[in-house]
Design an enzyme around this catalytic site. Structure first.
Site, mmCIF file in Angstrom:
data_model
loop_
_atom_site.group_PDB
_atom_site.id
_atom_site.type_symbol
_atom_site.label_atom_id
_atom_site.label_comp_id
_atom_site.label_asym_id
_atom_site.label_seq_id
_atom_site.Cartn_x
_atom_site.Cartn_y
_atom_site.Cartn_z
ATOM 1 N N ASN A 194 68.133 34.255 24.555
ATOM 2 C CA ASN A 194 67.825 35.544 23.935
ATOM 3 C C ASN A 194 68.616 35.709 22.637
ATOM 4 O O ASN A 194 69.758 35.258 22.509
ATOM 5 C CB ASN A 194 68.034 36.722 24.895
ATOM 6 C CG ASN A 194 69.368 36.732 25.607
ATOM 7 O OD1 ASN A 194 70.014 35.706 25.772
ATOM 8 N ND2 ASN A 194 69.778 37.908 26.032
ATOM 9 N N GLU A 241 69.485 38.751 20.102
ATOM 10 C CA GLU A 241 69.419 40.193 19.857
ATOM 11 C C GLU A 241 69.576 40.493 18.371
ATOM 12 O O GLU A 241 69.930 39.625 17.566
ATOM 13 C CB GLU A 241 70.493 40.885 20.701
ATOM 14 C CG GLU A 241 70.215 40.667 22.195
ATOM 15 C CD GLU A 241 71.209 41.350 23.113
ATOM 16 O OE1 GLU A 241 72.258 41.832 22.642
ATOM 17 O OE2 GLU A 241 70.915 41.397 24.330
ATOM 18 N N CYS A 265 63.527 37.723 23.803
ATOM 19 C CA CYS A 265 63.950 37.215 25.108
ATOM 20 C C CYS A 265 64.062 35.687 25.077
ATOM 21 O O CYS A 265 63.433 35.010 24.250
ATOM 22 C CB CYS A 265 62.941 37.608 26.182
ATOM 23 S SG CYS A 265 63.016 39.342 26.677
ATOM 24 N N GLU A 295 62.761 33.626 27.161
ATOM 25 C CA GLU A 295 61.461 33.017 27.450
ATOM 26 C C GLU A 295 60.629 32.903 26.171
ATOM 27 O O GLU A 295 59.933 31.911 25.956
ATOM 28 C CB GLU A 295 60.704 33.851 28.487
ATOM 29 C CG GLU A 295 61.374 33.929 29.841
ATOM 30 C CD GLU A 295 62.381 35.068 29.969
ATOM 31 O OE1 GLU A 295 62.954 35.501 28.947
ATOM 32 O OE2 GLU A 295 62.586 35.523 31.098
ATOM 33 N N CYS A 318 60.963 39.450 32.066
ATOM 34 C CA CYS A 318 60.541 40.845 31.891
ATOM 35 C C CYS A 318 59.012 40.900 31.865
ATOM 36 O O CYS A 318 58.336 39.863 31.769
ATOM 37 C CB CYS A 318 61.145 41.425 30.618
ATOM 38 S SG CYS A 318 60.324 40.872 29.103
ATOM 39 N N CYS A 366 57.333 39.201 28.916
ATOM 40 C CA CYS A 366 57.430 37.732 28.945
ATOM 41 C C CYS A 366 56.511 37.140 30.005
ATOM 42 O O CYS A 366 56.041 36.008 29.854
ATOM 43 C CB CYS A 366 58.870 37.301 29.174
ATOM 44 S SG CYS A 366 59.871 37.470 27.677
#
Ligand code: THU
Length: 134
Positions: free
Chosen positions: A39, A41, A50, A52, A83, A86
């Protein structure tokens, strides 16, 4: 290397100054190749991505499109699933029977299929009546 070990290693590179929650993901493709992502940010919070999504981007950049296995790892009390967004991103390249291995850095592990994680997925058949460019 085991898929989870690849996810565990790439997780160390996560850029998480805002959440402090590092996630690693690894994807195996039909050719047997493995692609990894962490991930990343951003100060503008919604722009973060993310793990993924990073793995999927690496896979596409590598010229592959068919996912056969997925692994996700984080430092959490219980295995962390992809999530919701994803799950749909993964479903673009993985069938409902593809295994999603979810692990914690402590060694706990759960396996579910993508179909179990995303029942009733939005699929191409739902767009059967659409007219691109209309
Ligand atoms: N995160 C992932 O990378 N993958 C998931 O499936 C769950 C959430 C990240 C996004 C954000 O950087 C942090 O975990 C906290 O939500």
């Amino acid at each position: 290397m085991d898929l989870i070990d690849t996810a565990r290693a790439v997780r160390e590179n996560a850029h998480v100054p805002y959440s402090g929650f590092k996630v690693g993901a690894a994807i195996r493709t039909a050719s047997g190749a493995v692609f990894a992502g962490c991930n990343v940010e951003n100060l503008a919070y919604p722009q973060g991505t993310c793990a993924e999504a990073g793995a999927i981007a690496a896979m596409c950049a590598g010229g592959e499109r068919v996912i056969t296995e997925i692994a996700v790892i984080a430092d959490a009390p219980m295995p962390v699933p992809p999530c919701g967004g994803c799950r749909q991103k993964l479903r673009e390249f993985a069938g409902p029977d593809v295994a999603v291995i979810m692990a914690t850095t402590d060694g706990a592990q759960t396996v579910m299929t993508l179909g179990e994680l995303l029942p009733g997925a939005f699929e191409p058949g739902h767009m059967a009546r659409a007219t691109p460019g209309a």
